[in-house]
Design an enzyme around this catalytic site. Structure first.
Site, PDB file in Angstrom:
ATOM      1  N   PHE A  79       9.422  57.317  18.945  1.00 49.23           N
ATOM      2  CA  PHE A  79       8.057  56.780  19.124  1.00 49.23           C
ATOM      3  C   PHE A  79       8.028  55.269  18.889  1.00 49.23           C
ATOM      4  CE2 PHE A  79       5.427  60.676  19.018  1.00 49.23           C
ATOM      5  CZ  PHE A  79       6.300  61.609  18.460  1.00 49.23           C
ATOM      6  N   THR A 132       5.084  55.872  28.493  1.00 43.69           N
ATOM      7  CA  THR A 132       3.696  55.622  28.888  1.00 43.69           C
ATOM      8  C   THR A 132       3.498  55.733  30.399  1.00 43.69           C
ATOM      9  OG1 THR A 132       2.041  53.874  28.977  1.00 43.69           O
ATOM     10  CG2 THR A 132       4.300  53.151  28.858  1.00 43.69           C
ATOM     11  N   ASP A 133       2.268  56.004  30.804  1.00 46.53           N
ATOM     12  CA  ASP A 133       1.948  56.010  32.243  1.00 46.53           C
ATOM     13  C   ASP A 133       1.920  54.598  32.828  1.00 46.53           C
ATOM     14  OD1 ASP A 133      -0.425  55.095  31.058  1.00 46.53           O
ATOM     15  OD2 ASP A 133      -1.721  56.596  31.989  1.00 46.53           O
ATOM     16  N   GLU A 134       1.876  53.571  31.948  1.00 45.80           N
ATOM     17  CA  GLU A 134       1.745  52.197  32.454  1.00 45.80           C
ATOM     18  C   GLU A 134       2.966  51.758  33.251  1.00 45.80           C
ATOM     19  OE1 GLU A 134       0.112  49.243  29.907  1.00 45.80           O
ATOM     20  OE2 GLU A 134      -1.264  50.644  28.959  1.00 45.80           O
ATOM     21  N   TYR A 158       4.527  44.453  28.231  1.00 47.10           N
ATOM     22  CA  TYR A 158       4.643  45.740  27.532  1.00 47.10           C
ATOM     23  C   TYR A 158       5.187  46.822  28.474  1.00 47.10           C
ATOM     24  CZ  TYR A 158       3.179  50.368  25.965  1.00 47.10           C
ATOM     25  OH  TYR A 158       3.166  51.710  25.656  1.00 47.10           O
ATOM     26  N   LYS A 162       8.747  48.952  28.429  1.00 47.71           N
ATOM     27  CA  LYS A 162       8.817  50.422  28.342  1.00 47.71           C
ATOM     28  C   LYS A 162       9.575  50.973  29.552  1.00 47.71           C
ATOM     29  CE  LYS A 162       7.269  52.938  25.729  1.00 47.71           C
ATOM     30  NZ  LYS A 162       7.796  53.493  24.449  1.00 47.71           N
ATOM     31  N   GLY A 292      -3.742  39.919  34.564  1.00 41.58           N
ATOM     32  CA  GLY A 292      -2.946  40.978  35.211  1.00 41.58           C
ATOM     33  C   GLY A 292      -3.449  42.384  34.920  1.00 41.58           C
TER      34      GLY A 292
HETATM   35  P1  NAD Z   1       1.833  51.991  17.324  1.00 43.36           P
HETATM   36  O1  NAD Z   1       1.934  50.534  17.655  1.00 43.36           O
HETATM   37  O2  NAD Z   1       0.618  52.501  16.653  1.00 43.36           O
HETATM   38  O3  NAD Z   1       3.070  52.413  16.403  1.00 43.36           O
HETATM   39  C1  NAD Z   1       4.376  51.980  16.648  1.00 43.36           C
HETATM   40  C2  NAD Z   1       5.201  52.263  15.385  1.00 43.36           C
HETATM   41  O4  NAD Z   1       6.555  51.834  15.644  1.00 43.36           O
HETATM   42  C3  NAD Z   1       4.711  51.510  14.152  1.00 43.36           C
HETATM   43  O5  NAD Z   1       4.701  52.380  13.039  1.00 43.36           O
HETATM   44  C4  NAD Z   1       5.750  50.414  13.968  1.00 43.36           C
HETATM   45  O6  NAD Z   1       5.921  50.028  12.610  1.00 43.36           O
HETATM   46  C5  NAD Z   1       7.006  51.083  14.507  1.00 43.36           C
HETATM   47  N1  NAD Z   1       8.008  50.127  14.982  1.00 43.36           N
HETATM   48  C6  NAD Z   1       7.783  49.017  15.747  1.00 43.36           C
HETATM   49  N2  NAD Z   1       8.963  48.384  15.958  1.00 43.36           N
HETATM   50  C7  NAD Z   1       9.926  49.122  15.348  1.00 43.36           C
HETATM   51  C8  NAD Z   1      11.331  48.993  15.219  1.00 43.36           C
HETATM   52  N3  NAD Z   1      11.993  47.974  15.783  1.00 43.36           N
HETATM   53  N4  NAD Z   1      11.995  49.941  14.534  1.00 43.36           N
HETATM   54  C9  NAD Z   1      11.349  50.969  13.942  1.00 43.36           C
HETATM   55  N5  NAD Z   1      10.016  51.135  14.012  1.00 43.36           N
HETATM   56  C10 NAD Z   1       9.316  50.219  14.711  1.00 43.36           C
HETATM   57  O7  NAD Z   1       2.108  52.738  18.687  1.00 43.36           O
HETATM   58  P2  NAD Z   1       1.558  54.156  19.195  1.00 43.36           P
HETATM   59  O8  NAD Z   1       0.291  53.948  19.906  1.00 43.36           O
HETATM   60  O9  NAD Z   1       1.650  55.125  18.086  1.00 43.36           O
HETATM   61  O10 NAD Z   1       2.659  54.490  20.300  1.00 43.36           O
HETATM   62  C11 NAD Z   1       3.834  55.249  19.963  1.00 43.36           C
HETATM   63  C12 NAD Z   1       4.674  55.405  21.212  1.00 43.36           C
HETATM   64  O11 NAD Z   1       3.917  56.062  22.218  1.00 43.36           O
HETATM   65  C13 NAD Z   1       5.099  54.065  21.831  1.00 43.36           C
HETATM   66  O12 NAD Z   1       6.412  54.197  22.312  1.00 43.36           O
HETATM   67  C14 NAD Z   1       4.118  53.858  22.978  1.00 43.36           C
HETATM   68  O13 NAD Z   1       4.718  53.097  24.010  1.00 43.36           O
HETATM   69  C15 NAD Z   1       3.884  55.288  23.410  1.00 43.36           C
HETATM   70  N6  NAD Z   1       2.575  55.575  24.057  1.00 43.36           N
HETATM   71  C16 NAD Z   1       1.410  55.171  23.454  1.00 43.36           C
HETATM   72  C17 NAD Z   1       0.191  55.517  24.039  1.00 43.36           C
HETATM   73  C18 NAD Z   1      -1.129  55.130  23.415  1.00 43.36           C
HETATM   74  O14 NAD Z   1      -2.176  55.332  24.036  1.00 43.36           O
HETATM   75  N7  NAD Z   1      -1.164  54.593  22.194  1.00 43.36           N
HETATM   76  C19 NAD Z   1       0.175  56.247  25.225  1.00 43.36           C
HETATM   77  C20 NAD Z   1       1.390  56.618  25.820  1.00 43.36           C
HETATM   78  C21 NAD Z   1       2.579  56.293  25.199  1.00 43.36           C
HETATM   79  O1  DAU Z   2      -1.852  54.139  29.231  1.00 44.99           O
HETATM   80  C1  DAU Z   2      -1.145  54.281  28.033  1.00 44.99           C
HETATM   81  C2  DAU Z   2      -1.243  53.010  27.234  1.00 44.99           C
HETATM   82  O2  DAU Z   2      -2.563  52.962  26.708  1.00 44.99           O
HETATM   83  C3  DAU Z   2      -0.209  52.894  26.119  1.00 44.99           C
HETATM   84  O3  DAU Z   2       1.074  52.855  26.681  1.00 44.99           O
HETATM   85  C4  DAU Z   2      -0.454  51.640  25.281  1.00 44.99           C
HETATM   86  O4  DAU Z   2       0.447  51.607  24.193  1.00 44.99           O
HETATM   87  C5  DAU Z   2      -1.879  51.690  24.768  1.00 44.99           C
HETATM   88  O5  DAU Z   2      -2.154  50.517  24.044  1.00 44.99           O
HETATM   89  C6  DAU Z   2      -2.869  51.841  25.918  1.00 44.99           C
HETATM   90  O6  DAU Z   2      -2.905  50.649  26.736  1.00 44.99           O
HETATM   91  P1  DAU Z   2      -4.278  50.033  27.303  1.00 44.99           P
HETATM   92  O7  DAU Z   2      -4.063  48.604  27.574  1.00 44.99           O
HETATM   93  O8  DAU Z   2      -4.822  50.889  28.381  1.00 44.99           O
HETATM   94  O9  DAU Z   2      -5.191  50.269  25.983  1.00 44.99           O
HETATM   95  P2  DAU Z   2      -6.275  49.346  25.260  1.00 44.99           P
HETATM   96  O10 DAU Z   2      -6.972  50.194  24.257  1.00 44.99           O
HETATM   97  O11 DAU Z   2      -5.714  48.045  24.825  1.00 44.99           O
HETATM   98  O12 DAU Z   2      -7.304  49.050  26.444  1.00 44.99           O
HETATM   99  C7  DAU Z   2      -7.960  50.116  27.119  1.00 44.99           C
HETATM  100  C8  DAU Z   2      -8.801  49.490  28.216  1.00 44.99           C
HETATM  101  O13 DAU Z   2      -9.888  48.765  27.605  1.00 44.99           O
HETATM  102  C9  DAU Z   2      -8.058  48.473  29.071  1.00 44.99           C
HETATM  103  O14 DAU Z   2      -8.547  48.546  30.408  1.00 44.99           O
HETATM  104  C10 DAU Z   2      -8.442  47.133  28.460  1.00 44.99           C
HETATM  105  C11 DAU Z   2      -9.853  47.376  27.943  1.00 44.99           C
HETATM  106  N1  DAU Z   2     -10.220  46.614  26.737  1.00 44.99           N
HETATM  107  C12 DAU Z   2      -9.389  46.635  25.667  1.00 44.99           C
HETATM  108  C13 DAU Z   2      -9.711  45.940  24.517  1.00 44.99           C
HETATM  109  C14 DAU Z   2      -8.759  45.936  23.335  1.00 44.99           C
HETATM  110  C15 DAU Z   2     -11.447  45.944  26.686  1.00 44.99           C
HETATM  111  O15 DAU Z   2     -12.221  45.950  27.675  1.00 44.99           O
HETATM  112  N2  DAU Z   2     -11.753  45.264  25.547  1.00 44.99           N
HETATM  113  C16 DAU Z   2     -10.928  45.209  24.463  1.00 44.99           C
HETATM  114  O16 DAU Z   2     -11.273  44.527  23.453  1.00 44.99           O
END
Ligand code: NAD
Ligand code: DAU
Length: 351
Positions: A79, A132-134, A158, A162, A292
């Site tokens: 993760f 991620t789907d991104e 980002y 990934k 972007g």
């Molecule tokens: P997050 O940023 O909340 O957590 C990331 C964790 O990784 C943190 O605890 C951080 O301390 C740790 N970390 C960062 N760099 C590290 C390193 N070099 N070595 C060890 N640990 C490290 O992220 P999240 O939202 O929990 O996402 C977790 C995973 O899921 C990521 O790979 C992200 O790309 C993926 N993902 C996230 C989402 C989302 O919506 N948040 C959706 C799809 C996939």
């Molecule tokens: O799709 C999966 C991804 O979702 C993960 O891989 C990423 O780790 C996670 O951060 C998330 O990415 P997004 O960029 O989609 O999430 P975020 O919450 O940053 O933004 C969601 C949407 O809202 C995006 O279109 C940007 C917009 N946004 C975000 C912030 C922080 C705003 O309009 N205002 C804001 O202040």
């Protein structure tokens, strides 16, 4: 036992908590504890002898080699990542270091460990990469949702980092036979979400009387999944996923950002009304767009449902109410993560 990386972050900590609700199997949790990693997320596991949190970097080969040697995990779940798109725009280098170089080093350590395992442990071993789907880029309003065969077209530092990590994982399967599984998931939300991301940021800002910043026109679409549903998908893929396969995970829950924030506001109006009786939606403010900015993500999650029988349990309506309730009940957690360095980030991004 299993080795989880990044298990003190948002999804990783929800996964570890969920794991102990489902199973007694031990977890070693390797996390660098960056700004996004928080041991308080795992406070309820204090005293649980089956959980060990180790502070360290996935790119530290000596540390990872020794953890693998000592604990002999049957699986490694990755993760760990830098995860915030906006931060990747300000400072991409950390994303390359952790998501690309870190994943590469982790794969090298895991490959060496796995190569030396005797049978049947070697055949049973799994490396599960959480992605991620991104990586698939941006959809237009009329495009079909992403399937596992969509072309990779990452648009931010980002998502590019990934995508690179996904390619490395794929290559380690094809070249070395490493038994890998990859999940590509849509936007998660739920408890323990760091308030830099849209949903927790808007809950926090609403309750502290600040602006709810909407980038651009607010019509960008994301496919929202409650975090515990993501956790159950990962458990299912670990258990029964076909080696080398990719599984898209999503909530069938496409929503425009503005609708998400309006829904949040009306749930807050009901659960924690403003002292002046006015609606939280008055705090919505349009701000400069993300450079972007991807317009739309949507996941076709039919492969994981067809092959592994996984479906999300929560709807957006049930998940968002649970999420708001959690933030209202956990103000100490929010205060803990929004003091100090968090203020520097919000000043840089929004002022
Ligand atoms: P997050 O940023 O909340 O957590 C990331 C964790 O990784 C943190 O605890 C951080 O301390 C740790 N970390 C960062 N760099 C590290 C390193 N070099 N070595 C060890 N640990 C490290 O992220 P999240 O939202 O929990 O996402 C977790 C995973 O899921 C990521 O790979 C992200 O790309 C993926 N993902 C996230 C989402 C989302 O919506 N948040 C959706 C799809 C996939
Ligand atoms: O799709 C999966 C991804 O979702 C993960 O891989 C990423 O780790 C996670 O951060 C998330 O990415 P997004 O960029 O989609 O999430 P975020 O919450 O940053 O933004 C969601 C949407 O809202 C995006 O279109 C940007 C917009 N946004 C975000 C912030 C922080 C705003 O309009 N205002 C804001 O202040």
């Amino acid at each position: 036992m299993i080795l989880v990386t990044g298990g003190a972050g948002f999804i990783g900590s929800n996964f570890v908590l969920d794991w102990f609700e489902q199973s007694g199997e031990s977890v070693v949790n390797l996390d660098a504890l960056t700004y996004a990693g928080n041991p308080a997320n795992l406070a309820s596991l204090q005293g649980n002898g089956n959980h060990a949190l180790v502070q360290g970097d996935i790119g530290d080969a000596a540390l990872v080699d020794s953890l693998l040697k000592i604990h002999q995990p049957r699986a490694v779940l990755n993760f760990a990542a830098e995860s915030h798109v906006d931060r990747s725009i300000h400072a991409p280098e950390d994303f390359i270091q952790t998501n690309v170089v870190g994943t590469f080093r982790l794969l090298e350590s895991v490959r060496a460990y796995w190569s030396g395992l005797p049978e049947p442990e070697k055949s049973a071993f799994r490396f599960l990469h959480v992605s991620t789907d991104e990586v698939y880029g941006s959809l237009s309003a009329t495009d079909a949702p992403f399937t596992e065969t969509n072309r990779y077209e990452p648009n931010s530092p980002y998502s590019a980092s990934k995508a690179a990590s996904d390619h490395l994982v794929r290559a380690y399967h094809h070249t070395y036979g490493l038994p890998v599984l990859t999940t590509n998931c849509s936007n998660n939300y739920g408890p323990l979400h760091f308030p830099e991301k849209l949903i927790p940021l808007c809950i926090h800002n609403a309750l502290t009387g600040k602006a709810l910043p909407i980038y651009g026109d607010g019509q960008q679409v994301r496919d929202w999944l409650y975090v515990r549903d993501h956790c159950s998908a990962i458990r299912r893929v670990l258990e029964a996923g076909r080696l080398g396969e990719v599984y898209n995970v999503g909530g069938w829950n496409e929503k425009a950002n503005l609708d998400v924030v309006r829904t949040l506001c009306s749930v807050l109006d009901e659960m924690s009304p403003r002292a002046d009786g006015k609606p939280y939606a008055e705090q919505i403010t349009y701000v400069k767009d993300r450079p972007g900015h991807d317009r739309r993500y949507a996941i076709d999650a039919s492969k994981i449902e067809r092959e592994l029988g996984w479906k999300p349990a929560e709807t957006f309506e049930t998940g968002i109410r649970k999420t708001v309730r959690w933030y209202l009940d956990n103000t100490a957690w929010v205060e803990g993560v929004t003091s100090g360095a968090y203020k520097n980030w919000t000043a840089k991004q929004y002022d």
